[in-house]
Design an enzyme around this catalytic site. Sequence first.
Site, PDB file in Angstrom:
ATOM      1  N   HIS A   9       0.872  -1.179   0.000  1.00 36.25           N
ATOM      2  CA  HIS A   9       0.000   0.000   0.000  1.00 36.25           C
ATOM      3  C   HIS A   9       0.909   1.229   0.000  1.00 36.25           C
ATOM      4  O   HIS A   9       1.520   1.551   1.025  1.00 36.25           O
ATOM      5  CB  HIS A   9      -0.909  -0.022   1.224  1.00 36.25           C
ATOM      6  CG  HIS A   9      -1.833  -1.201   1.232  1.00 36.25           C
ATOM      7  ND1 HIS A   9      -2.223  -1.867   2.373  1.00 36.25           N
ATOM      8  CD2 HIS A   9      -2.444  -1.839   0.187  1.00 36.25           C
ATOM      9  CE1 HIS A   9      -3.041  -2.860   2.037  1.00 36.25           C
ATOM     10  NE2 HIS A   9      -3.186  -2.873   0.727  1.00 36.25           N
ATOM     11  N   GLU A  13       1.386   4.126   2.601  1.00 40.14           N
ATOM     12  CA  GLU A  13       1.848   3.767   3.947  1.00 40.14           C
ATOM     13  C   GLU A  13       3.374   3.908   4.000  1.00 40.14           C
ATOM     14  O   GLU A  13       4.130   2.943   4.114  1.00 40.14           O
ATOM     15  CB  GLU A  13       1.354   2.358   4.290  1.00 40.14           C
ATOM     16  CG  GLU A  13      -0.183   2.326   4.355  1.00 40.14           C
ATOM     17  CD  GLU A  13      -0.796   0.929   4.289  1.00 40.14           C
ATOM     18  OE1 GLU A  13      -2.034   0.851   4.212  1.00 40.14           O
ATOM     19  OE2 GLU A  13      -0.059  -0.066   4.304  1.00 40.14           O
ATOM     20  N   HIS A  17       3.169  -2.321   7.011  1.00 41.69           N
ATOM     21  CA  HIS A  17       2.012  -1.502   6.614  1.00 41.69           C
ATOM     22  C   HIS A  17       1.797  -0.351   7.596  1.00 41.69           C
ATOM     23  O   HIS A  17       2.448  -0.264   8.632  1.00 41.69           O
ATOM     24  CB  HIS A  17       0.745  -2.361   6.613  1.00 41.69           C
ATOM     25  CG  HIS A  17       0.664  -3.301   5.460  1.00 41.69           C
ATOM     26  ND1 HIS A  17      -0.154  -3.095   4.380  1.00 41.69           N
ATOM     27  CD2 HIS A  17       1.322  -4.463   5.217  1.00 41.69           C
ATOM     28  CE1 HIS A  17      -0.009  -4.087   3.518  1.00 41.69           C
ATOM     29  NE2 HIS A  17       0.882  -4.933   3.999  1.00 41.69           N
ATOM     30  N   GLU A  36       1.657  -3.506  11.468  1.00 45.08           N
ATOM     31  CA  GLU A  36       0.887  -2.267  11.302  1.00 45.08           C
ATOM     32  C   GLU A  36       1.468  -1.181  12.196  1.00 45.08           C
ATOM     33  O   GLU A  36       1.638  -1.374  13.398  1.00 45.08           O
ATOM     34  CB  GLU A  36      -0.587  -2.491  11.670  1.00 45.08           C
ATOM     35  CG  GLU A  36      -1.313  -3.491  10.772  1.00 45.08           C
ATOM     36  CD  GLU A  36      -1.683  -2.921   9.406  1.00 45.08           C
ATOM     37  OE1 GLU A  36      -1.456  -1.714   9.183  1.00 45.08           O
ATOM     38  OE2 GLU A  36      -2.196  -3.695   8.576  1.00 45.08           O
TER      39      GLU A  36
HETATM   40 ZN   LIG Z   1      -1.588  -1.558   4.291  1.00 44.06          ZN
END
Ligand SMILES: [Zn+2]
Length: 384
Positions: free
Chosen positions: A174, A177, A267, A343
Site C-alpha cells: 500500500h 503507507e 504496513h 501495522e
Molecule cells: Zn496496508
Amino acid sequence: MNPIHISSTFDAGAIDVVSVADPQDIQLNIRRDNASDFAQWFYFCLHGAAGQPVRLNFMNAGQSAYPKGWAGYRVACSEDHQNWFRLDTDFDGEVMSVAFTPASNRVYLAYFEPYSHERHLDLIGSAGASEHVTLERLGSTLDGRDVTLLQITDAASTTPQAQKKKVWLIARQHPGETMAEWFVEGFLERLLDESDPVARVLLDQCVFYVVPNMNPDGAVRGNLRTNAAGANLNREWAAPSQETSPEVYAVRQKMLEVGVDLSLDAHGDEGMPYNFVVGTEGTPGWGPRRQALEEAFKTAWLAASPDFQTTHGYPRGGREEANMTLATNWIGQLFDCLAFTIEMPFKDNADLPDLQVGWNGERAKRLGASVLQPVLAVLAQLRS
Ligand SMILES: [Zn+2]
C-alpha cells in the site's frame, strides 16, 4: 502580497483544489488513487501565506477510504521539506480542517511524512554498496519502474547455505503507507551495521530477502492503496497477474524459488494509534507450532521496543476463515511458516506519544531496527 497557490505536481503529490480565494476557507478534495476509489493520501505545497492565518478544509474527508482515520488525526507539515511536525485538525464527520499560520511562503502538508522515490533509490544504492548485499531486479512495474530485491547474508559465514533461514521483509504494498519504507530503512541500517552483534549473528545464520517498495508506481503517483492499474496488491497473492499485479507476481515467484522461513510485511493503519502485528490465525494450516512461534516473536519484540505492544490490534480471527489473498496468509499457509503483517500508525503511538511529530519516519526506523531482536529470538525454532 503573494497570491495563495497550491501545487502538487511532484513525487507523490496529490490533492484536488476547489478554491483558494478565501484564506480562511481554502477548499480541497482528497484525490482518489489514479485507477480506484480509495482516497486518503494527500501531499501538497501551500504557497504565499507567510504570516497569514489560513484554514484548509478537506471537503470530502467524510467520504475517504477510512473516515475513522480523521478522528484525532494531526496533519504532517514541513516548512523546509526536511523536518515534519504535526498540526491539529477538526473533523465534523464530513469536513476535516486545519487552521494555522505558515511561517514561510512555501509550506508542505502531507497525510504522513513522505518517503520519496529518490530516497528509495538512494536506500537501494547505499545498501547495495555493502559486501553483504546482492541486488536483483525481479521485474518491471506497469509504469516501467524496477521491482528491486536486496539479498543479504554473510557470504563468508561458516553456516552451510542450505541451513540458513530465509527471512523476508516486504513493504509498501500500500504505497501511501510510507512509514513502511522508513521501517525498512531502519532495519537495513542496523542489519548492515558491522558493529551490531545481533546483526552479525543474523547475517551468519540467515539470508534476508528485502523488497523496500512493492509498489513504486503507486508511491510516485501519490496513491494510498493501489498500483497503476488500480490493483490492491495485498489482495492479489492467491492469483497475481502479469497484466494487473506484476509486482506481486515477481516477488511471489522468487519466494517459490528460494523459500520462506519468516515473512514480515510492513504496513500503516489509518485508525489505530498503536504498533501491532497480525499473524496467520484462521488459515487452514494454523496450529500450535505457528501459534507458539507467534507468541515467542511478540514477547521478544515487547522486550526490544516499548513502541511495540500487543494489547491493541485487529479483532482476532478465531475460527473464521482467513482471507487467503493477503500476503501474510498466503505465505504463512504455503510455507507453513511464521508470517506477520506489521501495522504502524498514521497518527501516533498512544502509549508513547510525541506531540511534536506524532509517529514519523525516524520512529518507524527505530522500530524497524528493533525487529532484529525478535527475529534472533525465534531463529532456532523457525523450521519444524
Ligand atoms: Zn496496508
